[in-house]
Design a protein around this motif. Structure first.
Motif, PDB file in Angstrom:
ATOM      1  N   THR A 307       0.854  -1.186   0.000  1.00  0.00           N
ATOM      2  CA  THR A 307       0.000   0.000   0.000  1.00  0.00           C
ATOM      3  C   THR A 307       0.891   1.238   0.000  1.00  0.00           C
ATOM      4  O   THR A 307       2.115   1.119   0.068  1.00  0.00           O
ATOM      5  CB  THR A 307      -0.908   0.060   1.254  1.00  0.00           C
ATOM      6  N   ALA A 308       0.234   2.411  -0.067  1.00  0.00           N
ATOM      7  CA  ALA A 308       0.993   3.660  -0.057  1.00  0.00           C
ATOM      8  C   ALA A 308       1.777   3.813   1.250  1.00  0.00           C
ATOM      9  O   ALA A 308       2.764   4.538   1.312  1.00  0.00           O
ATOM     10  CB  ALA A 308       0.043   4.833  -0.237  1.00  0.00           C
ATOM     11  N   GLU A 309       1.320   3.116   2.286  1.00  0.00           N
ATOM     12  CA  GLU A 309       1.972   3.262   3.595  1.00  0.00           C
ATOM     13  C   GLU A 309       3.126   2.300   3.784  1.00  0.00           C
ATOM     14  O   GLU A 309       3.963   2.487   4.658  1.00  0.00           O
ATOM     15  CB  GLU A 309       0.961   3.059   4.737  1.00  0.00           C
ATOM     16  N   GLY A 310       3.181   1.212   3.029  1.00  0.00           N
ATOM     17  CA  GLY A 310       4.286   0.276   3.226  1.00  0.00           C
ATOM     18  C   GLY A 310       3.996  -1.093   2.643  1.00  0.00           C
ATOM     19  O   GLY A 310       2.948  -1.337   2.049  1.00  0.00           O
ATOM     20  N   LEU A 311       4.973  -1.992   2.819  1.00  0.00           N
ATOM     21  CA  LEU A 311       4.876  -3.330   2.232  1.00  0.00           C
ATOM     22  C   LEU A 311       5.015  -4.382   3.320  1.00  0.00           C
ATOM     23  O   LEU A 311       5.922  -4.320   4.153  1.00  0.00           O
ATOM     24  CB  LEU A 311       6.009  -3.512   1.204  1.00  0.00           C
TER      25      LEU A 311
END
Ligand SMILES: Cc1ncc(C[n+]2csc(CCOP(=O)(O)OP(=O)(O)O)c2C)c(N)n1
Ligand SMILES: [Mg+2]
Length: 546
Positions: A307-311
């Motif tokens: 996601t845009a926040e992390g993996l």
């Protein structure tokens, strides 16, 4: 450069908006913002006056989802604070809307004058917006103003979230130096971390028997649609979307299995996703509505989530790698190809055969729409059965389904249709809205009339707040009946249709679609206890929490 052509604060802001693809500004003026409105009127930006500020906010939200950036302009306090709700939705659902608010002049506020529209002190509105925007600024200093404009607009584009710009009225016309530039930090992934992440994902995906991609809303917000299609085509992995990500790519795309939302979704999609041995979540937010009130049965040890926040892959978190970087790397990695993709489950739609003299029901409304919708129709669904019933509608093109399935503010859809058609004049908006929600913002049809827009508004009238009745019912869920088709007289535009039977509905939809010269309002009279199958499943889950 002569003095007369030197840019002003408002002139520089307008120029930046134009350069970033914004063509329209939605809003309502007031004395603190009149100078800004005058400057916009004399610029290449088109000004769209709505009936209410929240309507402007919702229109801008839809515009941003289609164009990538939008602007709304209001006066201080009474105007700005009415935008808090629509801005909260834009924040929650990642829609980059620029809020521009007029404010009392610097010279006026000295000494704490009790000026109209003041709340606690002159910083109140800025502090309120700090909660619902990702960056804020007051353009009150000609030396820093240009850098501030760039900083705040860059933040909106980078995070896909709303931002707030306040302009004291005696500062708007101050001349400024526009040679400054704000640095743009493009995030760079650490190559070693990315390589390890890729290795783990690659092994899992290639070993899986029944892998599936769950494509979410962030694929749209960060413009990764073509990359997604490339990955699907090259790997032969099938894909589902979420409610928020519905229509992220055309639903006729080979390999599409439908919209997945836990127990809200139909059995076929549910089996495909929950029976998968490796789920590649690309930008799907696992919100309660996206997962059918957390009824999604997804085993973390089978999930790769970018996601845009992390993996994260299984229970490993890879710091500093986001959706865009991971998707790019995965496309380049050359996953094994599983052969040709099956036809989309939406490749063809069932013909709608009218059952004569049958009163119309909610599930037949959606059967009929599915059969009648054409490729240039964009569907906008308000929360309520308008949204839940629409989950399985076939959307023919990319981004042609817009809803607010996370923040879920009623009254979004009618004003959103204005923003949508301004952003993409080639699309005909079809609004699905409940009778309760229509009473909140239906007045914005007047704005559609004023600017010659042609939405088709389907009011699903089940005599009240239907979504709430199965959870806990009482007189508080009733709404006063409205003769909604009469609004065409009130606003002096459009054509109204009253629908009681299946035959009425087909006639109305076909006539409305055939006439693209004017807006249409279709009043569908449903029984008070008629709920879509998806809503029945949802409220059974929600009702346990009331
Ligand atoms: C602005 C706002 N107020 C209240 C709610 C809570 N709420 C959720 S669904 C619903 C009922 C909506 O009624 P209607 O628009 O007629 O649609 P229906 O549920 O009948 O399909 C309400 C009040 C909300 N989501 N948003
Ligand atoms: Mg209703």
């Amino acid at each position: 450069m002569s003095m007369s052509t030197q840019p002003t604060i408002i002139g520089a802001l307008i120029e930046q908006l134009l350069q970033r693809g914004v063509g329209h500004v939605f809003g309502i003026p007031g004395d603190y913002a009149l100078g800004i409105f005058d400057a916009i009127t004399h610029s290449k930006l088109a000004l769209i006056n709505t009936c209410d500020e929240q309507g402007a906010g919702f229109a801008a939200d839809a515009y941003a989802r289609v164009r990538g950036l939008a602007a709304v302009c209001v006066t201080y306090g009474v105007g700005g604070l009415k935008l808090v709700n629509s801005t909260a939705q834009a924040y929650a659902e990642r829609s980059p809307v620029v809020i521009i608010s007029g404010a009392p002049g610097i010279a006026e506020v000295s000494g704490g004058a009790l000026l109209h529209h003041r709340v606690r002190d002159f910083g109140t509105q800025m502090r309120v917006f700090a909660e619902v925007t990702v960056a804020q600024t007051a353009l009150d200093d000609p030396i820093s103003a240009y850098g501030e404009i760039l900083r705040v607009l860059n933040a909106a584009e980078r995070t896909k979230r709303p931002v707030y710009i306040e302009i004291p009225r005696d500062c708007a016309k101050l001349t400024i130096d526009t040679t400054a530039s704000a640095s743009v930090h493009a995030a760079v992934a650490d190559p070693a971390t990315l390589a390890e992440a890729l290795d783990e994902a690659f092994t899992m995906l290639n070993a899986a028997q029944r892998p599936i991609i769950l494509a979410g809303v962030e694929i749209h917000r960060f413009g990764c649609q073509d990359r997604l299609l490339q990955l699907i085509e090259r790997s032969g992995i099938r894909f589902a979307t979420t409610i928020m990500g519905k229509s992220v790519v055309a639903e006729s795309t080979p390999g599409f299995v439908g919209v997945y939302a836990g127990s809200l979704s139909n059995a076929q999609v549910r089996n495909a996703v929950e029976g998968s041995d490796c789920i590649l979540n690309l930008g799907a937010m696992l919100t309660d509505l996206n997962t059918g009130i957390f009824t999604a049965h997804l085993d973390p040890s089978r999930i790769i989530a970018a996601t845009a926040e992390g993996l994260s892959i299984r229970r490993h978190h890879y710091a500093g790698i986001d959706l865009v970087q991971f998707l790019d790397a995965l496309c380049a990695a050359g996953l094994k190809n599983r052969g040709p993709l099956p036809e989309s489950w939406h490749a063809s739609v069932a013909e709608f055969v009218v059952a004569n003299d049958q009163p119309i029901t909610i599930s037949r409304v959606f059967d009929c729409l599915d059969a009648e919708l054409t490729a240039n129709v964009a569907v906008i669904a308000d929360p309520g059965d308008a949204l839940f019933g629409a989950i399985d509608l076939t959307i023919h093109s990319r981004t042609e389904f817009i809803g607010c399935a996370y923040y879920a503010s009623l009254g979004f859809a009618v004003p959103a249709s204005i923003g949508l058609q301004m952003a993409e004049p080639g699309w005909r908006p079809l609004v699905l809205v409940g009778d309760g929600a229509f009473q909140m913002t239906g007045v914005e049809l007047a704005t559609a009339a004023r600017y010659g827009l042609t939405p088709i508004v389907v009011v699903l009238d089940n005599q009240g707040y239907g979504t709430e009745r199965p959870m806990l019912d009482g007189p508080f869920n009733d709404v006063h009946p409205w003769a909604v088709t009469e609004i065409t007289k009130l606003i002096g535009a459009g054509c109204g249709y009253s629908v009681h039977s299946e035959a009425d509905l087909v006639t109305a939809i076909r006539a409305a679609l055939a006439d693209n010269t004017q807006l249409a309002i279709i009043h569908v009279h449903l029984a008070i206890d008629d709920f879509s199958p998806a809503l029945t499943r949802l409220t059974a889950a929600l009702g346990k929490r009331v």
